[in-house]
Design a protein around this motif. Structure first.
Motif, PDB file in Angstrom:
ATOM      1  N   ILE A  63       5.386  -3.726  -6.720  1.00  0.00           N
ATOM      2  CA  ILE A  63       4.825  -2.521  -7.215  1.00  0.00           C
ATOM      3  C   ILE A  63       3.527  -2.927  -8.226  1.00  0.00           C
ATOM      4  O   ILE A  63       2.413  -2.604  -8.446  1.00  0.00           O
ATOM      5  CB  ILE A  63       5.670  -1.736  -8.093  1.00  0.00           C
ATOM      6  N   ASP A  94       0.691  -4.070  -6.134  1.00  0.00           N
ATOM      7  CA  ASP A  94      -0.148  -2.958  -5.899  1.00  0.00           C
ATOM      8  C   ASP A  94      -0.962  -2.401  -6.815  1.00  0.00           C
ATOM      9  O   ASP A  94      -2.232  -2.033  -6.710  1.00  0.00           O
ATOM     10  CB  ASP A  94       0.849  -1.780  -5.393  1.00  0.00           C
ATOM     11  N   LEU A  95      -0.328  -2.343  -7.968  1.00  0.00           N
ATOM     12  CA  LEU A  95      -1.228  -1.978  -9.308  1.00  0.00           C
ATOM     13  C   LEU A  95      -2.628  -2.996  -9.507  1.00  0.00           C
ATOM     14  O   LEU A  95      -3.604  -2.355  -9.716  1.00  0.00           O
ATOM     15  CB  LEU A  95      -0.355  -1.788 -10.361  1.00  0.00           C
ATOM     16  N   HIS A 149       5.474   4.475 -16.618  1.00  0.00           N
ATOM     17  CA  HIS A 149       5.264   4.582 -14.930  1.00  0.00           C
ATOM     18  C   HIS A 149       6.832   4.336 -14.645  1.00  0.00           C
ATOM     19  O   HIS A 149       7.101   3.269 -14.753  1.00  0.00           O
ATOM     20  CB  HIS A 149       4.301   3.549 -14.335  1.00  0.00           C
ATOM     21  N   LYS A 154       7.539   7.818 -10.576  1.00  0.00           N
ATOM     22  CA  LYS A 154       7.300   7.262  -9.212  1.00  0.00           C
ATOM     23  C   LYS A 154       8.021   7.883  -8.176  1.00  0.00           C
ATOM     24  O   LYS A 154       8.631   8.621  -8.362  1.00  0.00           O
ATOM     25  CB  LYS A 154       8.132   5.815  -9.509  1.00  0.00           C
ATOM     26  N   SER A 198      -1.162   4.228  -6.591  1.00  0.00           N
ATOM     27  CA  SER A 198      -1.336   3.183  -7.528  1.00  0.00           C
ATOM     28  C   SER A 198      -2.755   3.274  -8.231  1.00  0.00           C
ATOM     29  O   SER A 198      -3.016   3.297  -9.446  1.00  0.00           O
ATOM     30  CB  SER A 198      -1.288   1.647  -6.704  1.00  0.00           C
ATOM     31  N   SER A 229       8.409   3.462  -4.325  1.00  0.00           N
ATOM     32  CA  SER A 229       7.272   2.826  -4.732  1.00  0.00           C
ATOM     33  C   SER A 229       7.079   1.593  -4.263  1.00  0.00           C
ATOM     34  O   SER A 229       5.647   1.164  -3.923  1.00  0.00           O
ATOM     35  CB  SER A 229       7.435   2.507  -6.178  1.00  0.00           C
ATOM     36  N   GLY A 252       3.840   0.027  -2.003  1.00  0.00           N
ATOM     37  CA  GLY A 252       2.974  -1.214  -2.475  1.00  0.00           C
ATOM     38  C   GLY A 252       2.782  -2.006  -1.281  1.00  0.00           C
ATOM     39  O   GLY A 252       1.768  -2.463  -0.981  1.00  0.00           O
TER      40      GLY A 252
END
Lengths: 122, 367
Positions: free
Chosen positions: A17, A20-21, A84, A105, A109, B194, B198
């Motif tokens: 995660i 991805d962010l 988040h 969530k 993103s 999530s 990703g």
């Protein structure tokens, strides 16, 4: 703003995660700082105290930690942030006191980064 | 087994026997009120109400005892049959003793302290206390305790009624555990969605298929939102459709009237939620690309409810203020194909009509 490039701080204990962010922020050409635990987060924030514009905080972290100390630090230093989290119900009283917007969530993103940037006072 | 030996049992375990004979229409009363009366000649259950009281005491399944506040150590002076059945003790073992003989190793001090205070202040108290039967088995006792006064207002007895609430407590505990589990599961699942998101994004980026990845992701996220509500009331077995629909469409709602939701409190089983989640997502994505939400002032109304016979979940999607209908743009999308496959697979139907204002889609899903 001294420079026209925003710097964003990201906290999440889940590496995928977080990555991805990071990508989503880099896509927008922002400078990225990230951490996966409270201690590392506070270290980075102390070091770059004047260079961070906004932040995204995962609420529940590993080993029973929450983002609360980081959120308090940001508030004290006048840096806006968004929460988040997938854990909307179990937040304790202290987390409920935090006034920052909460993004549930799973979220895109890119949307998360946009919301965080949107918190910066213009 | 001889008849004689049966008779010998009457007293302690013979209680069960008496119930059986009662079933054979032989009225059988607990005679402990008689014995109490004979040893307490001053306290008469006199008159019609006295008789009623005696019979009630004898027949009730509520365990009842009286203790004497004027005697040393507050001894029990009366215990009805239900009390003896609940605790397993005989009358001789009960009468004359303080009721603390029901306590055991895991009895906590807190309810006992409340009991002590209530006795001191001649107050009424209801506590749940862990007690032990004669054979050592523990049970949760919902104890109601209060003072009884005579006509002149003098304290004569403490009244105690006992009820075995072990099952109730077990059920409560199970419910609590189920709730904690559901929340934990919900949290983990949202996190998992999530993480999947990703992975898709990162893969899309490294393979140079970012727009495809984004499309996959928007579907995964719609599904994640649909499940979000289901897990929060997972203990119920079915879910509030309104909560699910609101969650699924939340990213499209700007709070400015472009999305209107209206429904009754229809609940639907868990299983249909992925279909509803994906369908609404496809409709919303299409509305954004080609429909009402592709231009300023366009609105979508979603109305849901169940059919009259309750066998069908009905969701109407109405777009208004959109651009003129262009068949080619809508018919060929993969989203449309997905919708039809999904609904057909679930034994439901989707009907679409285009008016000048936009699309009217009627979803019907069997529940």
């Amino acid at each position: 703003m001294i420079c026209d490039k925003y710097a964003i701080f990201l906290l999440d204990d889940e590496p995928l995660i977080l990555m991805d962010l990071e990508f989503a922020a880099e896509d927008r050409d922002y400078q990225v700082f990230s951490a996966s635990c409270v201690k590392k987060a506070l270290d980075i924030l102390e070091k770059h105290r004047d260079g961070i514009d906004t932040a995204v905080l995962d609420v529940t972290l590993q080993d029973g930690e929450t983002c609360l100390p980081v959120a308090r630090w940001l508030e004290k230093n006048g840096i806006p942030y968004v929460l988040h989290s997938g854990d909307l119900n179990r937040q304790n009283e202290k987390l409920r006191e935090l006034s920052a917007p909460l993004i549930a969530k799973p979220a895109s993103s890119d949307d998360v980064i946009k919301r965080a940037i949107g918190q910066i006072a213009t | 087994m001889s008849f004689k030996s049966d008779e010998d049992h009457i007293g302690n375990t013979g209680e069960v026997q008496m119930d059986k004979s009662q079933a054979r229409s032989m009225p059988s009363f607990d005679d402990s009120p008689d014995r109490f009366r004979s040893t307490h000649p001053d306290d008469r259950f006199s008159g019609a109400s006295g008789v009623l009281f005696e019979q009630a005491m004898a027949q009730t399944r509520m365990a009842i005892c009286l203790s004497d506040p004027h005697a040393e150590d507050l001894p029990i002076v009366f215990a009805n049959r239900a009390f003896r059945q609940l605790t397993g003790y005989s009358e001789e073992e009960i009468i004359g003793n303080n009721c603390r003989f029901l306590q055991g190793p895991r009895t906590s001090q807190e309810p006992l302290e409340k009991i002590r205070r209530a006795i001191e202040e001649e107050d009424v108290v209801v506590v749940e206390v862990l007690n032990y039967r004669k054979d050592g088995t523990p049970f949760w006792n919902a104890l109601h305790l209060g003072p009884i006064y005579d006509a002149d207002g003098r304290l004569v007895y403490f009244f105690g009624s006992q009820w075995d609430v072990s099952d109730v407590r077990a059920a409560r505990e199970e419910e609590r555990i189920a709730r904690v589990m559901a929340r934990e599961l919900s949290h983990r699942m949202k996190n998992m969605f999530s993480v999947i998101s990703g992975i898709v994004n990162i893969t899309g980026r490294t393979r140079g298929i970012r727009s495809e990845a984004a499309e996959i992701n928007s579907r995964i996220q719609a599904l994640g939102r649909a499940y979000e509500t289901t897990l929060d009331d997972a203990a119920e077995g079915d879910i509030d459709m309104g909560d699910a629909i609101r969650a699924i469409l939340s990213p499209y709602d700007d709070g400015d009237g472009r999305l209107n939701l209206r429904g009754d409190g229809t609940r639907a089983p868990f299983a249909g939620i992925s279909v509803v989640g994906l369908l609404l997502h496809e409709l919303a994505a299409n509305a954004t690309k080609h429909g009402a939400w592709s231009q300023e002032g366009g609105t979508v109304s979603v109305v849901w409810g169940s059919s009259a016979d309750g066998n069908e979940l009905q969701i109407d999607w109405l777009e208004q203020g959109g651009p003129p209908f262009e068949a080619a743009k809508i018919q060929d999308g993969t989203g449309t194909a997905i919708m039809e496959r999904l609904v057909a697979g679930g034994g439901g139907s989707i009907e679409r009509e285009w008016t000048d204002g936009g699309l009217l889609a009627k979803l019907r899903i069997g529940v």
